[in-house]
Scaffold this motif. Sequence first.
Motif, mmCIF file in Angstrom:
data_model
loop_
_atom_site.group_PDB
_atom_site.id
_atom_site.type_symbol
_atom_site.label_atom_id
_atom_site.label_comp_id
_atom_site.label_asym_id
_atom_site.label_seq_id
_atom_site.Cartn_x
_atom_site.Cartn_y
_atom_site.Cartn_z
ATOM 1 N N ARG A 201 -35.324 14.223 9.424
ATOM 2 C CA ARG A 201 -34.932 12.910 8.959
ATOM 3 C C ARG A 201 -34.894 11.889 10.082
ATOM 4 O O ARG A 201 -34.371 12.148 11.158
ATOM 5 C CB ARG A 201 -33.544 13.025 8.316
ATOM 6 N N SER B 289 -24.974 10.728 1.625
ATOM 7 C CA SER B 289 -25.505 9.424 2.029
ATOM 8 C C SER B 289 -26.966 9.278 1.597
ATOM 9 O O SER B 289 -27.485 8.170 1.538
ATOM 10 C CB SER B 289 -25.371 9.237 3.539
ATOM 11 N N ASP B 290 -27.611 10.399 1.277
ATOM 12 C CA ASP B 290 -28.996 10.316 0.781
ATOM 13 C C ASP B 290 -29.081 9.393 -0.423
ATOM 14 O O ASP B 290 -30.040 8.649 -0.592
ATOM 15 C CB ASP B 290 -29.514 11.691 0.349
ATOM 16 N N GLU C 28 -29.129 5.955 0.604
ATOM 17 C CA GLU C 28 -30.399 5.674 1.239
ATOM 18 C C GLU C 28 -31.476 5.419 0.201
ATOM 19 O O GLU C 28 -32.213 4.434 0.270
ATOM 20 C CB GLU C 28 -30.800 6.874 2.095
ATOM 21 N N SER D 177 -30.951 2.137 -1.468
ATOM 22 C CA SER D 177 -31.296 0.954 -0.677
ATOM 23 C C SER D 177 -32.816 0.856 -0.501
ATOM 24 O O SER D 177 -33.370 -0.223 -0.396
ATOM 25 C CB SER D 177 -30.577 0.980 0.673
ATOM 26 N N ARG E 185 -31.531 5.940 10.078
ATOM 27 C CA ARG E 185 -31.420 5.035 8.936
ATOM 28 C C ARG E 185 -32.726 4.300 8.754
ATOM 29 O O ARG E 185 -33.228 3.709 9.709
ATOM 30 C CB ARG E 185 -30.309 4.005 9.128
ATOM 31 N N ALA F 290 -27.072 1.706 3.414
ATOM 32 C CA ALA F 290 -26.121 2.660 2.843
ATOM 33 C C ALA F 290 -24.696 2.186 3.043
ATOM 34 O O ALA F 290 -24.291 1.826 4.136
ATOM 35 C CB ALA F 290 -26.318 4.012 3.501
#
Lengths: 332, 307
Positions: free
Chosen positions: B26, A217-218, A221, A224, B29, B34
Motif C-alpha cells: 500500500r 481506514s480502507d 480511502e 474519498s 495516503r 480519510a
Amino acid sequence: MATTTPTRGAHGSRPGRRAPKPMTPGRQAWRSRLWRFDDKASPYAYIAPFFLVFGAFGLYPLVYTGWIALHKVEMTGLDQMEWVGWENFSTILQDSEFWTAVTNTFVIGVISTVPQLMVALGLAHLLNYKLRASTFWRTVILTPYATSVASAALVFALVFRADGGLLNWVLGFFGFGETNWVNGHWTSNIAIAVIVIWRWTGYNTLIYLAAMQAVPSDLYEAASLDGASRWQQFRNVTIPALRPTILFTIVISTIGSMQLFGEPLLLEGGTNGAQGGTEHQYETLSIYLYNYGWNLGHLGTAAAVAWAMLVLLLLIAAINWLIGRLGRKTAA
Amino acid sequence: MTTTSPITAPDHRRVSKAAVRDEPPRRRRLKPGAGRQHHAGPFAYFALAVVGIGSLFPLYWTLVAASRTQDEILDTTPPLIPGGNLFHNLQAAWEQAHLGKAIVNTVIVSASITLATLFFCTLAGYAFAKMRFRGRGALMTAVIATLTIPPQLSVVPLFMMMSDIGWGGQLESVIFPTLVSAFGVFFMRQYLLEALPYELIEAGRVDGANNLRIVWSIVLPVARPAMMVLGMLTFVQAWNDFFWPYLALNQENPTLQVALGQLSAAYVPDQSIVMAGALISTLPLLVVFVIFGKQIVGGIMSGAVKG
C-alpha cells in the motif's frame, strides 16, 4: 517456560494433555480423575459466584415482586402479607398520577436520549480528528461521569431555580423573563433531561469514538477516491459502521431513563421532590414507586408498579428491536 | 503481554499476509480524504472548548456555591468566583448530616464492592474467555441479559429480604447485591480473549499446574491492566450509587450520597451547606479522576463497545 512442546488442540486447553509423570498405576488413576474433575468443575466454580449473587439478589426478588404485588404489604408490618389479588394493579392503573409518571418518564427519556446521542456522535467525530491534547479533551468530556446523581441534581437545582437561579440570570441578558423551570411540565422535564445529558454525553461520546476508531481506514480511502466529501463519508461510511454501537447506546440509555430517580427527587428536595413536584409535573416511575413504597408505606402497591415497569420495559425492548430490524432492512 | 509478540513473529508472515489479501504494497495516503487522518480545524477546537466548559462549569460552581452564603448564591446576580465561607459550610455540613460516618461507610462499601467485583469478575471472565464448558454461550448471554434489568424491579422484595435477614439499614444490604457485575464479567472476558494467549495456559498445564494455580500465576498477571480499569469504574459506580442505598439505609447509617439526599431534604436546607456536602462527596472521585483519567477513558473505550 514449557519443558516440552505441547501438542496443541484446535483451541488449546483440553484435558489429558499434560506431560505424563511416572507414578504407580493406582495413584495415577486417582490423580488423573482429580485432574479431570478439576477441568470439568473449575469453569462452573469460577462463574458460580455471579449466578449465585444474581439469583439471590436479582432474579429471585424479581419474580417475588410479582407475588408481593398480589398482596397488601405495609411498611409498618413487613411480615404480614394479605392476599388482595389484582387490587394493587387496578389501584395504579386507575390512578391518573401513574399515567402522568409514565408520560414523564417517556418524555424525559426521549428529550434526554435523542440530543445526548446526537451530540455524542458529533463530539466523537471531532475527537476522531488528529487533535492536540486529545487525552485531555477526552478526560474533560468524561468528567461529569465521575459526579454522582445526587451532586449533579443538587447543583442543577440551583441552576434552574426560579429566583436567583443561574440560568434565569443568563437568560436575562438575552432579554428573556424569569421562567419557573420546576413548576412547568415541559420546563421541569427539560431541566431533568439537562442533568441526564450533562452526566452521560461524555460516556457515550467515548463509546462512539472507540467504535469509530475500529472502522477500517480502507473504507474512508475508497470513499474519498470515489470523491465523497467529508460529510458524505461521515454519513455513508461512519454512521453505517456504527449502527450496532448506536443501537447499543440507545438500549442502554433507554434502560437508564426508565430508572431516573435521583434527578427528580432532588430537583426540589423535601416532600415536593418525593412526589415529583406539587402537580407531579416531573414525577417519574421510579419516584412513583418510591412514593408508594417508602413514603406512603404501601409496599404491595409499589411491587405492582415494579411489574408495570417491567411490562413497559419489554414493550420498549420490542419497539427497539422492531426499529433495529427496520433499520437493517432499509440499509440493505 | 500482548497476543502478538513482535520479536518472535517471523518476518515472512507479514509478507504472506499482504499476499493473502491480494493487494500490492500500500502507498500511504492517496488523498488526504480519510476522516480520521485530518487535523482538527479551529471549529473543532472551539466546539470542544464549549463542551468542555459546559462539562466543568457545574463542578466549578459547586465549589463557588460551597464557599458562599445562601444569600449570596441566590442573589439576583449569582457569584462566579469563590468566596470565603468554605470552611464554615464544610463544618456545618459535617455536623448536620453524619458526614463523618457517611465517609467511612462509603469507603467500606465502595472498597468491598470493588474488591469482590474484581475477584469474581476476573474468575468468571477467564472462564468465559478461555475455558470450554457446556452451556458457555448460553450462560454468557444470560450474563449480558441481566444488564438490562433495572434495580427498580426488585427493590421491594429485596428490602423485605434484608429486613428478614437482619440487614435492614445495615451496610451489608448495600454491599451484597452488588458483589458481582455483569459488566465486569463481560469486560474481563473481552480483555482476556485477546490478551491471554492459549500458549501460556498450555505451558502452565505442561508444568503441571492445576486450574487455580494457572489463574493465580498466569491469568492474574495478564489481567492486571484490565483489573485496574474495572476497579476504578466499579469504585466510581459504587461511590456514586444512589437509588438502592437511599431506600435501604437510614439517616443514622448513610453513605455519602444518602447523606447528601437527606441534607437537601432537611426542613429548610441551606443551599450553601448542601453544596459543601456535594463538594465533600465529589472531591475524592475528582482526585481519582484527575490522576487516573487516562486509564478510565481508555477503559470505557475498550470495554463498552465490542459485543
